[in-house]
Design an enzyme around this catalytic site. Sequence first.
Site, PDB file in Angstrom:
ATOM      1  N   ALA A 171       0.860  -1.184   0.000  1.00 57.19           N
ATOM      2  CA  ALA A 171       0.000   0.000   0.000  1.00 57.19           C
ATOM      3  C   ALA A 171       0.887   1.221   0.000  1.00 57.19           C
ATOM      4  CB  ALA A 171      -0.921  -0.010   1.213  1.00 57.19           C
ATOM      5  N   CYS A 172       1.080   1.825  -1.163  1.00 53.07           N
ATOM      6  CA  CYS A 172       2.124   2.836  -1.340  1.00 53.07           C
ATOM      7  C   CYS A 172       1.541   4.168  -1.813  1.00 53.07           C
ATOM      8  CB  CYS A 172       3.150   2.340  -2.359  1.00 53.07           C
ATOM      9  SG  CYS A 172       3.783   0.679  -2.013  1.00 53.07           S
ATOM     10  N   THR A 173       2.412   5.183  -1.895  1.00 55.12           N
ATOM     11  CA  THR A 173       2.058   6.483  -2.453  1.00 55.12           C
ATOM     12  C   THR A 173       3.139   6.873  -3.457  1.00 55.12           C
ATOM     13  OG1 THR A 173       1.076   7.114  -0.341  1.00 55.12           O
ATOM     14  CG2 THR A 173       1.439   8.863  -1.953  1.00 55.12           C
TER      15      THR A 173
ATOM     16  N   GLU B 185       2.985   0.299  -7.196  1.00 50.61           N
ATOM     17  CA  GLU B 185       1.870   0.920  -6.505  1.00 50.61           C
ATOM     18  C   GLU B 185       0.685  -0.038  -6.625  1.00 50.61           C
ATOM     19  OE1 GLU B 185      -0.189   3.729  -4.416  1.00 50.61           O
ATOM     20  OE2 GLU B 185       1.852   4.130  -5.131  1.00 50.61           O
TER      21      GLU B 185
ATOM     22  N   ARG C 135      -4.849  11.013   0.398  1.00 49.98           N
ATOM     23  CA  ARG C 135      -3.409  11.222   0.172  1.00 49.98           C
ATOM     24  C   ARG C 135      -3.171  12.016  -1.103  1.00 49.98           C
ATOM     25  NH1 ARG C 135      -1.239   5.480  -0.084  1.00 49.98           N
ATOM     26  NH2 ARG C 135      -3.365   4.735   0.044  1.00 49.98           N
TER      27      ARG C 135
END
Length: 476
Positions: free
Chosen positions: A9-11, A102, A250
């Site tokens: 779970a990335c940005t 991602e 985000r």
Amino acid sequence: MTDRIELSACTSIMVGKKASMDGATYISRNEDRLNAIYRKRIIVQPAVSGRDTTYTSPYNQMTAPYPESGYRYTSTLDADQSTGPNEEDGFNEKNVGMSATESVYANEKVLAFDPYVKNGLAEDSLATLVLPYIDSARDGVKYLGNLVAKYGSAEGNGLQFNDKNEVWYMEVVTGHQWVAVRIPDDSYAVAANQVAIQDIDFNDSDNYMWADGIQEFVSEHDLNPDFDRWDFRHIFGTDTEKDHHYNTPRVWFAQRYLNPSDDTQDPESAELPFIRKPERKIAVEDIQYILKSHYNETKYDPLGSGSEHDKKTYRAISLSRTANSHILQMRDSDKNGAAGVEWTGFGIPSFCPQVPFFTNAKDIDESYSYTPEKMDLKSAYWMYEALAMVVESHYKEFVEPNLDYQKALSEWARRKINEVDQKAVTMSGDALTDYLTEQNHEIVKHYNEETMKHLADLVTQGTELSKLTFKMDPNL
């Protein structure tokens, strides 16, 4: 593939060369995992030739023959290889960057007709099977697209590629369907665990790419919910309560920072634009700020003064379980062999610096390849994990000295990179590679020394903050 969904779970943030302050292209990402301790290491993988072997994924037994030869590349891989390499990000010797992945999620309508392939391509394998074999960002999309057509995908993934001219973002969302978009030179884009790409222009192959037959797939199964547009996010993506609290805020915060005059956006909106033109040029420090952020100066900051409800409403960008935070900066490689800089941070991004490495090098530093199972401050990974825990333990008292420490290192890094650039531009070949390798060791030495000093200062100050302190009341 439930475990993988929980783990990733990335940005991600991408910046075109005309939107950046220095004319570089940027791709970047926080790699977030389920566990706060998820050990990573950084190495330089050597070039190979004359190879006749097969790759097999320990994670899902996906197999594919290795190409006979491959380029040298930097690799941020798992210390524990039992579930696959998970090399995550790096530049190859052709100055092509890749960040993978991602995690993104398709809806049940499209998955019904193109489900994931159990032993297809997954995050653990993607950088390993793509980065050493591509010559440009555009080539990265084409190369991976061919692999997806041949082997299928085991999960939904967004992938970033950059070179000195272009930035591409690719979303592989079902077993075989994908699209990719070139981020315009004057724009940036943010992705956060939700299908992000919107309208696709099938008449513009210079700026869009897609899986063969994707239009027919959508038409045959009546998957387009719109009357008069072909919006990839609407067709393949999700719009759930989890998205509204875990993902879209985000994107909202990053766009709020880069387009501050726009105060109309809703943090829970499913229609936040993917690609935007910033209101000012973007510096590497701006990308760092976003990757380190936790809804700073808003009521949603979990470290702020808002209500307990507000502080727990949205998932922040910087997390305790961020395994690594990276920014891949590619300047004009035709002018300088030191053009590729990979900024990597261990520990919680909010409290730890991103350290710059020149990627045209044979090595990073032993403190980055040494990541033992138990804590050892000789390991960069463990040193920054320790720093983050100490800072957060007395956040109100330590946040300002910690920000001063990070700012001083950022200032030093700019001077150092400029100094190296001046000499590197006069060099080439092995002499240049050897010089940049030596500079990587000098950079790490400085950051490690300054970090240990900062850590020692905080520990010393922290001893005076213990609740087990007692002073006798003189009036007793």
